[in-house]
Design a protein around this motif. Structure first.
Motif, PDB file in Angstrom:
ATOM      1  N   TRP A  67       1.028  -1.246  -0.118  1.00  0.00           N
ATOM      2  CA  TRP A  67      -0.118   0.104   0.046  1.00  0.00           C
ATOM      3  C   TRP A  67       0.781   1.310  -0.031  1.00  0.00           C
ATOM      4  N   TYR A  68       0.643   2.048  -0.720  1.00  0.00           N
ATOM      5  CA  TYR A  68       1.123   3.534  -0.801  1.00  0.00           C
ATOM      6  C   TYR A  68      -0.101   4.506  -0.954  1.00  0.00           C
ATOM      7  N   ARG A  69       0.530   5.754  -0.344  1.00  0.00           N
ATOM      8  CA  ARG A  69      -0.542   6.680  -0.364  1.00  0.00           C
ATOM      9  C   ARG A  69      -0.153   8.005  -0.947  1.00  0.00           C
ATOM     10  N   GLN A  70      -1.037   9.062  -1.400  1.00  0.00           N
ATOM     11  CA  GLN A  70      -0.756  10.110  -2.000  1.00  0.00           C
ATOM     12  C   GLN A  70      -1.677  11.139  -1.310  1.00  0.00           C
ATOM     13  N   ALA A  71      -1.296  12.166  -0.435  1.00  0.00           N
ATOM     14  CA  ALA A  71      -1.834  13.172  -0.004  1.00  0.00           C
ATOM     15  C   ALA A  71      -2.150  14.230  -1.060  1.00  0.00           C
ATOM     16  N   GLN A  72      -3.004  15.008  -1.113  1.00  0.00           N
ATOM     17  CA  GLN A  72      -3.106  16.206  -2.193  1.00  0.00           C
ATOM     18  C   GLN A  72      -1.635  17.264  -2.001  1.00  0.00           C
ATOM     19  N   GLY A  73      -1.227  17.526  -3.099  1.00  0.00           N
ATOM     20  CA  GLY A  73      -0.064  18.300  -3.278  1.00  0.00           C
ATOM     21  C   GLY A  73       1.153  17.531  -2.682  1.00  0.00           C
ATOM     22  N   LYS A  74       0.943  16.394  -2.433  1.00  0.00           N
ATOM     23  CA  LYS A  74       2.559  15.566  -2.183  1.00  0.00           C
ATOM     24  C   LYS A  74       2.754  14.450  -3.167  1.00  0.00           C
ATOM     25  N   VAL A  89       3.284   2.885   2.239  1.00  0.00           N
ATOM     26  CA  VAL A  89       2.812   2.822   3.700  1.00  0.00           C
ATOM     27  C   VAL A  89       3.233   1.503   4.105  1.00  0.00           C
ATOM     28  N   ALA A  90       2.958   0.293   3.574  1.00  0.00           N
ATOM     29  CA  ALA A  90       3.425  -0.826   4.052  1.00  0.00           C
ATOM     30  C   ALA A  90       3.407  -1.784   2.948  1.00  0.00           C
ATOM     31  N   THR A  91       4.429  -2.775   2.852  1.00  0.00           N
ATOM     32  CA  THR A  91       4.494  -3.967   1.962  1.00  0.00           C
ATOM     33  C   THR A  91       4.521  -5.240   2.596  1.00  0.00           C
ATOM     34  N   ASN A 117       7.240  -4.778   5.692  1.00  0.00           N
ATOM     35  CA  ASN A 117       7.961  -3.375   6.018  1.00  0.00           C
ATOM     36  C   ASN A 117       6.892  -2.313   5.901  1.00  0.00           C
ATOM     37  N   TYR A 118       7.174  -1.438   6.994  1.00  0.00           N
ATOM     38  CA  TYR A 118       6.100  -0.368   7.399  1.00  0.00           C
ATOM     39  C   TYR A 118       6.992   0.827   7.272  1.00  0.00           C
ATOM     40  N   ALA A 119       6.233   1.858   6.800  1.00  0.00           N
ATOM     41  CA  ALA A 119       6.662   3.294   6.854  1.00  0.00           C
ATOM     42  C   ALA A 119       6.496   3.751   8.412  1.00  0.00           C
ATOM     43  N   ASP A 120       7.398   4.541   8.885  1.00  0.00           N
ATOM     44  CA  ASP A 120       7.317   5.151  10.230  1.00  0.00           C
ATOM     45  C   ASP A 120       6.092   5.368  10.589  1.00  0.00           C
ATOM     46  N   VAL A 171      -5.083   9.409  -1.025  1.00  0.00           N
ATOM     47  CA  VAL A 171      -5.803   8.270  -1.807  1.00  0.00           C
ATOM     48  C   VAL A 171      -4.810   7.142  -1.403  1.00  0.00           C
ATOM     49  N   TYR A 172      -5.063   6.080  -1.228  1.00  0.00           N
ATOM     50  CA  TYR A 172      -4.307   4.865  -1.048  1.00  0.00           C
ATOM     51  C   TYR A 172      -4.546   4.150  -2.313  1.00  0.00           C
TER      52      TYR A 172
END
Length: 122
Positions: free
Chosen positions: A36-43, A48-50, A58-61, A92-93
């Motif tokens: 899973w990955y995510r994208q916030a508006q403008g970023k 997120v995790a795999t 594996n997790y992001a902090d 958005v995930y």
């Protein structure tokens, strides 16, 4: 062809929980990892995790201690249980399929879903 479809997003209050699901379908023989990955508006899109086929995660902090990724290899599905959600988790995930061996390509391929919106707000 391969289709990757996410579900489970929505609006939740801070401190609440959501469970995202992702299904990969098509002519798939095996998948090395899903995530899973995510994208916030403008970023930019961020990890997120795999989880790989052996179950190693594996997790992001920002996700550590609050999110749990799991996978059903037989169904080519991956899940993300998100607890203690914060407004900064709003994004958005996207589901990612990493190094899928398919019936029509001699090399492993990566695929992305269309994304599901998660909004954390009171």
């Amino acid at each position: 062809q391969v289709q990757v479809v996410e579900s489970g997003g929505g609006l939740v209050q801070p401190g609440g929980s959501l469970r995202l699901s992702c299904a990969a379908s098509g002519s798939i023989f095996s998948i090395y990892a899903m995530g899973w990955y995510r994208q916030a508006q403008g970023k930019q899109r961020e990890l997120v995790a795999t989880i790989n086929s052996a179950g190693s995660t594996n997790y992001a902090d920002p996700a550590k201690g609050r999110f749990t990724i799991s996978r059903d290899n037989a169904k080519n599905m991956v899940y993300l249980q998100m607890n203690s959600l914060k407004p900064e988790d709003t994004a958005v995930y996207y589901c990612n399929v990493d190094r899928a061996r398919t019936g029509w390509s001699s090399v492993p391929l990566n695929f992305w879903g269309q994304g599901t919106q998660v909004t954390v707000s009171s």
